[in-house]
Design an enzyme around this catalytic site. Structure first.
Site, PDB file in Angstrom:
ATOM      1  N   GLY A 152       0.811  -1.219   0.000  1.00  0.00           N
ATOM      2  CA  GLY A 152       0.000   0.000   0.000  1.00  0.00           C
ATOM      3  C   GLY A 152       0.841   1.265   0.000  1.00  0.00           C
ATOM      4  N   GLY A 204      -0.260   4.332   0.213  1.00  0.00           N
ATOM      5  CA  GLY A 204      -1.121   5.425   0.689  1.00  0.00           C
ATOM      6  C   GLY A 204      -0.364   6.267   1.706  1.00  0.00           C
ATOM      7  N   PHE A 205      -1.122   6.971   2.540  1.00  0.00           N
ATOM      8  CA  PHE A 205      -0.499   7.895   3.492  1.00  0.00           C
ATOM      9  C   PHE A 205       0.470   7.195   4.439  1.00  0.00           C
ATOM     10  CE2 PHE A 205      -4.047  10.546   2.200  1.00  0.00           C
ATOM     11  CZ  PHE A 205      -3.436  11.788   2.144  1.00  0.00           C
ATOM     12  N   GLY A 206       0.096   5.997   4.914  1.00  0.00           N
ATOM     13  CA  GLY A 206       0.969   5.295   5.855  1.00  0.00           C
ATOM     14  C   GLY A 206       2.158   4.665   5.161  1.00  0.00           C
ATOM     15  N   VAL A 213      -1.881  -7.605  -3.959  1.00  0.00           N
ATOM     16  CA  VAL A 213      -1.498  -8.652  -3.016  1.00  0.00           C
ATOM     17  C   VAL A 213      -2.754  -9.423  -2.618  1.00  0.00           C
ATOM     18  CG1 VAL A 213      -0.411  -9.172  -0.809  1.00  0.00           C
ATOM     19  CG2 VAL A 213       0.435  -7.266  -2.210  1.00  0.00           C
ATOM     20  N   GLU A 256     -18.388  18.053   2.419  1.00  0.00           N
ATOM     21  CA  GLU A 256     -17.629  18.764   1.389  1.00  0.00           C
ATOM     22  C   GLU A 256     -18.212  18.501  -0.005  1.00  0.00           C
ATOM     23  OE1 GLU A 256     -13.488  19.092   3.911  1.00  0.00           O
ATOM     24  OE2 GLU A 256     -13.575  17.559   2.372  1.00  0.00           O
ATOM     25  N   ASP A 295      -5.625   3.114   8.184  1.00  0.00           N
ATOM     26  CA  ASP A 295      -7.062   2.789   8.227  1.00  0.00           C
ATOM     27  C   ASP A 295      -7.354   1.310   8.447  1.00  0.00           C
ATOM     28  OD1 ASP A 295      -7.565   5.415   7.709  1.00  0.00           O
ATOM     29  OD2 ASP A 295      -8.642   5.089   5.824  1.00  0.00           O
ATOM     30  N   ALA A 338      -5.729  10.629   7.814  1.00  0.00           N
ATOM     31  CA  ALA A 338      -4.378  10.569   7.252  1.00  0.00           C
ATOM     32  C   ALA A 338      -3.273  10.750   8.311  1.00  0.00           C
ATOM     33  CB  ALA A 338      -4.254  11.609   6.140  1.00  0.00           C
TER      34      ALA A 338
HETATM   35  C1  LIG Z   1     -13.002  11.029   0.069  1.00  0.00           C
HETATM   36  C2  LIG Z   1     -12.093  10.965   1.270  1.00  0.00           C
HETATM   37  C3  LIG Z   1     -11.778  12.136   1.939  1.00  0.00           C
HETATM   38  C4  LIG Z   1     -10.931  12.112   3.042  1.00  0.00           C
HETATM   39  N1  LIG Z   1     -10.636  13.281   3.684  1.00  0.00           N
HETATM   40  C5  LIG Z   1      -9.758  13.276   4.709  1.00  0.00           C
HETATM   41  C6  LIG Z   1      -9.351  14.497   5.325  1.00  0.00           C
HETATM   42  O1  LIG Z   1      -9.808  15.586   4.951  1.00  0.00           O
HETATM   43  N2  LIG Z   1      -8.432  14.427   6.335  1.00  0.00           N
HETATM   44  C7  LIG Z   1      -7.900  13.235   6.745  1.00  0.00           C
HETATM   45  O2  LIG Z   1      -7.053  13.240   7.640  1.00  0.00           O
HETATM   46  N3  LIG Z   1      -8.281  12.073   6.212  1.00  0.00           N
HETATM   47  C8  LIG Z   1      -9.184  12.065   5.194  1.00  0.00           C
HETATM   48  N4  LIG Z   1      -9.572  10.884   4.611  1.00  0.00           N
HETATM   49  C9  LIG Z   1      -9.059   9.622   5.178  1.00  0.00           C
HETATM   50  C10 LIG Z   1      -7.641   9.373   4.716  1.00  0.00           C
HETATM   51  O3  LIG Z   1      -7.566   9.500   3.311  1.00  0.00           O
HETATM   52  C11 LIG Z   1      -7.234   7.993   5.184  1.00  0.00           C
HETATM   53  O4  LIG Z   1      -7.283   7.967   6.585  1.00  0.00           O
HETATM   54  C12 LIG Z   1      -5.833   7.637   4.721  1.00  0.00           C
HETATM   55  O5  LIG Z   1      -5.791   7.573   3.316  1.00  0.00           O
HETATM   56  C13 LIG Z   1      -5.380   6.306   5.311  1.00  0.00           C
HETATM   57  O6  LIG Z   1      -4.102   6.016   4.842  1.00  0.00           O
HETATM   58  P1  LIG Z   1      -3.656   4.503   4.635  1.00  0.00           P
HETATM   59  O7  LIG Z   1      -2.194   4.547   4.306  1.00  0.00           O
HETATM   60  O8  LIG Z   1      -4.088   3.677   5.770  1.00  0.00           O
HETATM   61  O9  LIG Z   1      -4.483   3.999   3.378  1.00  0.00           O
HETATM   62  P2  LIG Z   1      -4.648   4.627   1.928  1.00  0.00           P
HETATM   63  O10 LIG Z   1      -4.138   6.006   1.857  1.00  0.00           O
HETATM   64  O11 LIG Z   1      -6.062   4.382   1.551  1.00  0.00           O
HETATM   65  O12 LIG Z   1      -3.707   3.712   1.029  1.00  0.00           O
HETATM   66  C14 LIG Z   1      -3.937   2.345   0.837  1.00  0.00           C
HETATM   67  C15 LIG Z   1      -3.178   1.908  -0.405  1.00  0.00           C
HETATM   68  O13 LIG Z   1      -3.146   0.501  -0.422  1.00  0.00           O
HETATM   69  C16 LIG Z   1      -3.356   0.038  -1.748  1.00  0.00           C
HETATM   70  N5  LIG Z   1      -3.898  -1.323  -1.636  1.00  0.00           N
HETATM   71  C17 LIG Z   1      -4.986  -1.712  -0.945  1.00  0.00           C
HETATM   72  N6  LIG Z   1      -5.123  -3.059  -0.984  1.00  0.00           N
HETATM   73  C18 LIG Z   1      -4.095  -3.514  -1.726  1.00  0.00           C
HETATM   74  C19 LIG Z   1      -3.699  -4.817  -2.140  1.00  0.00           C
HETATM   75  N7  LIG Z   1      -4.365  -5.912  -1.764  1.00  0.00           N
HETATM   76  N8  LIG Z   1      -2.592  -4.932  -2.916  1.00  0.00           N
HETATM   77  C20 LIG Z   1      -1.905  -3.832  -3.302  1.00  0.00           C
HETATM   78  N9  LIG Z   1      -2.239  -2.585  -2.931  1.00  0.00           N
HETATM   79  C21 LIG Z   1      -3.318  -2.417  -2.151  1.00  0.00           C
HETATM   80  C22 LIG Z   1      -4.316   1.040  -2.343  1.00  0.00           C
HETATM   81  O14 LIG Z   1      -4.222   1.056  -3.746  1.00  0.00           O
HETATM   82  C23 LIG Z   1      -3.827   2.347  -1.698  1.00  0.00           C
HETATM   83  O15 LIG Z   1      -2.869   2.991  -2.510  1.00  0.00           O
HETATM   84  C24 LIG Z   1     -10.409  10.880   3.492  1.00  0.00           C
HETATM   85  C25 LIG Z   1     -10.728   9.709   2.820  1.00  0.00           C
HETATM   86  C26 LIG Z   1     -11.554   9.751   1.705  1.00  0.00           C
HETATM   87  C27 LIG Z   1     -11.886   8.486   0.964  1.00  0.00           C
END
Ligand SMILES: Cc1cc2nc3c(=O)[nH]c(=O)nc-3n(C[C@H](O)[C@H](O)[C@H](O)COP(=O)(O)OP(=O)(O)OC[C@H]3O[C@@H](n4cnc5c(N)ncnc54)[C@H](O)[C@@H]3O)c2cc1C
Length: 434
Positions: free
Chosen positions: A17, A19-21, A85, A176, A306, A323
């Protein structure tokens, strides 16, 4: 076991992943004696907080996404693969992916969350989620398509279904999104579609609780509701959605609205590959971890962001799905891995809550920073500054700033393009047992 990706000079940390983490772990392991491999099913990182602006035509998709390879091109100990994955084999320390098997020494699950339709198949099929760029672009197309289609309907009742937009879920995303759709109606509708009147289009925000922005302060909730109403959004509180068939959304109180567009921001649930013991999967489909982000009962496997639930006495439901939690856990975990490798004692995670905010159209936002709470114009500037600075990439910040400035001055952000017509996917009916 497939070892083609490794020279195994150093222990291999595999992150699922980007994403943010996930990106924070990878960045914090730069120049350390580990091999970092990042896997994501997409080749880019998505800044989800601004997805709603892509969905409503203020920003184009590339402004809020950033290629993962470009992000890490100066990091020598880094490898990236586009991979989905599918499963985790903790006994053999391998991952089953759509590009083959990949081995790890340390595994970090940072797979985030997906939309939760709470098991309602009709809603899942007909309503539109907004968790990634593709979904946001589909929403943009569908909103525009429906306004176009409304012009072809002579029957007023039939036409109204195309011009009623229902957003479900009164959290920051729903607030929003509904505010931004209302701004389309207020500032763009009659300019682009002179045959239509403002009153022809309706925007609804439906929330099951007695207030919107329930996780923010009471002042923020009240002000946000007032701001939405000033924009003309019809805010329906204490209303439970019972179904949506693509034409009519129904509520538990018996009311219904004819609508072609239901945007679903009412819930998320963790997503992760198979191989996790179901006993440690808690509310919201999240993986339970200890206070060092270690998945309960799994050696050298960690979960952050998340998808993770770090449940303690103080936090019986874990951290919020935002995030900053994912980012702070990412940086924390990278440091702990270095500590483990150098034989130092590891530490426990402590979340520093910087506050919450949401914007509701131009000049209006609500901000809670600890006990400091403010709303209105200054809050809106704070919201813009924080989001602009948080975007990944200089180009994205500049492009976003220019788009916002044009939008502010002209009331007319211009990315109202239907690139691909959105069509609801064909429904595959589950077989019914006779
Ligand atoms: C519309 C929306 C608005 C938001 N607004 C805010 C805000 O204003 N402020 C705030 O703090 N938070 C906000 N959030 C929440 C924030 O985006 C999440 O808390 C944050 O993205 C979590 O980060 P993460 O690294 O856990 O997961 P994510 O950032 O979701 O990243 C997960 C990654 O894992 C990848 N992935 C998943 N499963 C697999 C797999 N099996 N194999 C390979 N890759 C995989 C995905 O493609 C993705 O790139 C918002 C969320 C959404 C949907």
């Amino acid at each position: 076991m497939n070892t083609q990706y490794s020279n195994h000079k150093f222990p291999r940390v595999v992150i699922i992943g980007g994403g943010f983490g996930g990106i924070e772990v990878a960045k914090a392991l730069k120049n350390k004696e580990v091999e970092v491999m990042l896997l994501d099913r997409n080749n880019h990182h998505t800044f989800q907080p601004l997805l709603y602006q892509v969905a409503t035509g203020t920003l184009d998709a590339p402004s809020i996404a950033f290629p993962l390879r470009k992000m890490f091109r100066k990091q020598e100990n880094f490898t990236f693969r586009i991979a989905d994955v599918l499963g985790i084999d903790a006994t053999n320390k391998t991952l089953d992916t759509d590009i083959g098997s990949i081995s790890y020494d340390y595994l970090i699950i940072a797979t985030g969350a997906t939309t939760n339709f709470f098991g309602n198949q009709d809603i899942a099929h007909n309503a539109m989620p907004m968790k990634n760029v593709k979904e946001a672009v589909s929403i943009r197309s569908f909103i525009l398509q429906n306004i176009e289609d409304s012009l072809l309907k002579t029957d007023t009742e039939e036409r109204s279904a195309y011009l009623n937009f229902v957003v479900v879920g009164g959290g920051p995303t729903g607030v929003e999104l509904s505010g931004a759709i209302a701004e389309i109606r207020n500032h763009i509708l009659t300019k682009d579609y002179p045959e239509l009147k403002k009153e022809d289009m309706n925007v609804y925000l439906v929330e099951g609780l007695p207030k919107i922005l329930a996780n923010l302060s009471p002042q923020a909730s009240e002000k946000a509701e007032l701001y939405l109403k000033e924009l003309g959004v019809k805010v329906l509180l204490n209303v439970q959605v019972t179904g949506y068939d693509g034409d009519i959304i129904t509520f538990a109180d018996g009311n219904r609205i004819k609508t072609k567009t239901v945007l679903w921001s009412a819930g998320v649930m963790g997503q992760f590959p198979s191989g996790i013991n179901p006993d440690i999967v808690v509310r919201g489909n999240r993986i339970r971890t200890d206070e060092e982000c270690r998945v309960i009962g799994m050696k050298d496997v960690f979960a952050i962001g998340d998808v993770a639930a770090m449940i303690t006495d103080e936090l019986p439901r874990g951290h919020p799905g935002v995030a900053p939690v994912a980012q702070q856990q990412g940086r924390f975990l990278a440091k702990n891995i270095i500590r483990m490798l150098s034989g130092q004692p590891t530490e426990k995670f402590n979340y520093f809550d910087k506050g919450s905010m949401a914007t509701i159209g131009r000049n209006k936002a609500v901000v809670d920073i600890g006990k400091i709470r403010f709303q209105g114009f200054f809050a809106w500037w704070v919201w813009m500054f924080v989001h602009l600075m948080s975007l990944v990439g200089f180009r994205n910040r500049v492009v976003t700033f220019i788009n916002w400035a044009i939008n502010y001055l002209t009331f007319n952000a211009g990315i109202r393009l239907i690139i691909h017509k959105y069509r609801r996917p064909e429904r595959v009916r589950e077989p019914v047992n006779e």
